[in-house]
Design a protein around this motif. Sequence first.
Motif, mmCIF file in Angstrom:
data_model
loop_
_atom_site.group_PDB
_atom_site.id
_atom_site.type_symbol
_atom_site.label_atom_id
_atom_site.label_comp_id
_atom_site.label_asym_id
_atom_site.label_seq_id
_atom_site.Cartn_x
_atom_site.Cartn_y
_atom_site.Cartn_z
ATOM 1 N N ILE A 128 -5.740 7.756 3.041
ATOM 2 C CA ILE A 128 -4.401 8.153 2.586
ATOM 3 C C ILE A 128 -4.176 9.625 2.890
ATOM 4 O O ILE A 128 -4.982 10.484 2.545
ATOM 5 C CB ILE A 128 -4.228 7.903 1.070
ATOM 6 C CG1 ILE A 128 -4.284 6.410 0.778
ATOM 7 C CG2 ILE A 128 -2.916 8.481 0.567
ATOM 8 C CD1 ILE A 128 -4.274 6.077 -0.695
ATOM 9 N N VAL A 129 -3.066 9.903 3.558
ATOM 10 C CA VAL A 129 -2.681 11.281 3.839
ATOM 11 C C VAL A 129 -1.779 11.739 2.704
ATOM 12 O O VAL A 129 -0.749 11.113 2.443
ATOM 13 C CB VAL A 129 -1.936 11.381 5.188
ATOM 14 C CG1 VAL A 129 -1.492 12.798 5.451
ATOM 15 C CG2 VAL A 129 -2.798 10.845 6.307
ATOM 16 N N LEU B 158 4.269 5.377 -5.742
ATOM 17 C CA LEU B 158 4.301 5.307 -7.205
ATOM 18 C C LEU B 158 3.247 6.203 -7.842
ATOM 19 O O LEU B 158 3.488 6.819 -8.873
ATOM 20 C CB LEU B 158 4.121 3.861 -7.671
ATOM 21 C CG LEU B 158 5.346 2.970 -7.520
ATOM 22 C CD1 LEU B 158 4.987 1.526 -7.824
ATOM 23 C CD2 LEU B 158 6.470 3.422 -8.422
ATOM 24 N N LYS B 159 2.077 6.286 -7.219
ATOM 25 C CA LYS B 159 1.053 7.181 -7.763
ATOM 26 C C LYS B 159 1.488 8.641 -7.639
ATOM 27 O O LYS B 159 1.204 9.461 -8.514
ATOM 28 C CB LYS B 159 -0.286 6.952 -7.057
ATOM 29 C CG LYS B 159 -0.951 5.669 -7.533
ATOM 30 C CD LYS B 159 -2.359 5.556 -7.044
ATOM 31 C CE LYS B 159 -3.006 4.329 -7.647
ATOM 32 N NZ LYS B 159 -4.434 4.263 -7.372
ATOM 33 N N GLY B 160 2.211 8.963 -6.564
ATOM 34 C CA GLY B 160 2.763 10.313 -6.431
ATOM 35 C C GLY B 160 3.801 10.593 -7.498
ATOM 36 O O GLY B 160 3.841 11.690 -8.073
ATOM 37 N N GLU B 161 4.652 9.602 -7.768
ATOM 38 C CA GLU B 161 5.659 9.740 -8.827
ATOM 39 C C GLU B 161 4.983 9.927 -10.186
ATOM 40 O O GLU B 161 5.420 10.726 -11.013
ATOM 41 C CB GLU B 161 6.565 8.507 -8.877
ATOM 42 C CG GLU B 161 7.462 8.338 -7.678
ATOM 43 C CD GLU B 161 8.555 9.374 -7.618
ATOM 44 O OE1 GLU B 161 8.974 9.880 -8.677
ATOM 45 O OE2 GLU B 161 8.987 9.678 -6.501
ATOM 46 N N LEU B 162 3.924 9.164 -10.419
ATOM 47 C CA LEU B 162 3.181 9.284 -11.668
ATOM 48 C C LEU B 162 2.586 10.687 -11.806
ATOM 49 O O LEU B 162 2.618 11.285 -12.885
ATOM 50 C CB LEU B 162 2.072 8.230 -11.680
ATOM 51 C CG LEU B 162 1.516 7.768 -13.002
ATOM 52 C CD1 LEU B 162 2.621 7.285 -13.931
ATOM 53 C CD2 LEU B 162 0.515 6.654 -12.778
ATOM 54 N N ASN C 128 0.827 -1.212 0.000
ATOM 55 C CA ASN C 128 0.000 0.000 0.000
ATOM 56 C C ASN C 128 0.858 1.257 0.000
ATOM 57 O O ASN C 128 0.570 2.215 -0.723
ATOM 58 C CB ASN C 128 -0.943 0.013 1.203
ATOM 59 C CG ASN C 128 -2.074 -0.984 1.060
ATOM 60 O OD1 ASN C 128 -2.395 -1.412 -0.045
ATOM 61 N ND2 ASN C 128 -2.662 -1.352 2.175
ATOM 62 N N GLU C 129 1.912 1.260 0.807
ATOM 63 C CA GLU C 129 2.810 2.418 0.862
ATOM 64 C C GLU C 129 3.489 2.656 -0.485
ATOM 65 O O GLU C 129 3.592 3.792 -0.950
ATOM 66 C CB GLU C 129 3.873 2.220 1.955
ATOM 67 C CG GLU C 129 3.338 2.279 3.359
ATOM 68 C CD GLU C 129 2.758 3.634 3.698
ATOM 69 O OE1 GLU C 129 3.394 4.659 3.387
ATOM 70 O OE2 GLU C 129 1.642 3.668 4.256
#
Length: 166
Positions: free
Chosen positions: A141-142, A80-84, A74-75
Amino acid sequence: MTTLSISTLIFPAKSNLAKPLSSSTFHGVRIAHPCLTHRAALSRSRAASPSVVMMAKKEEELKEIREKSTEQINEEIVDLKGELFMLRLQRSARNEFKSSEFRRMRKRIARMLTVKRERELEEGINKRLSRKLDKKWRQSIVPRPPPSLKKLQEEEAAEEAKEASA
């Protein structure tokens, strides 16, 4: 480059014009397109070992993902979604970036979500409950900066500290 080959051409005598021209040796114009021969060569070369190596890399990555706990997965999904998201920002700002990273990150996220779902199926969690749990997880998610942005901020802070001390 296109190659052109023409066969020999023999015209029949005037007396033979009434007869069918089946004895003519003109077979037409043959145009060989280089892309077609190039594609055939590529398909033969792809049948070799590189595809086997790619499967090994995918299996290795899946094995690495399966070794992680669900919380770690999950982390990493959040990271990875932040990187995307950062890549999308770079693309919209017309900065330099590797376009292949989009596909790589999306694939990695998909693999992680697949492993996560496999674990849910092993626990007997049905699709409806899985979606409810996923929705709760997403809401919990924070928002935080992705690792690449953290690294960039640390480098800038180090440079500022170096300039301040100099």
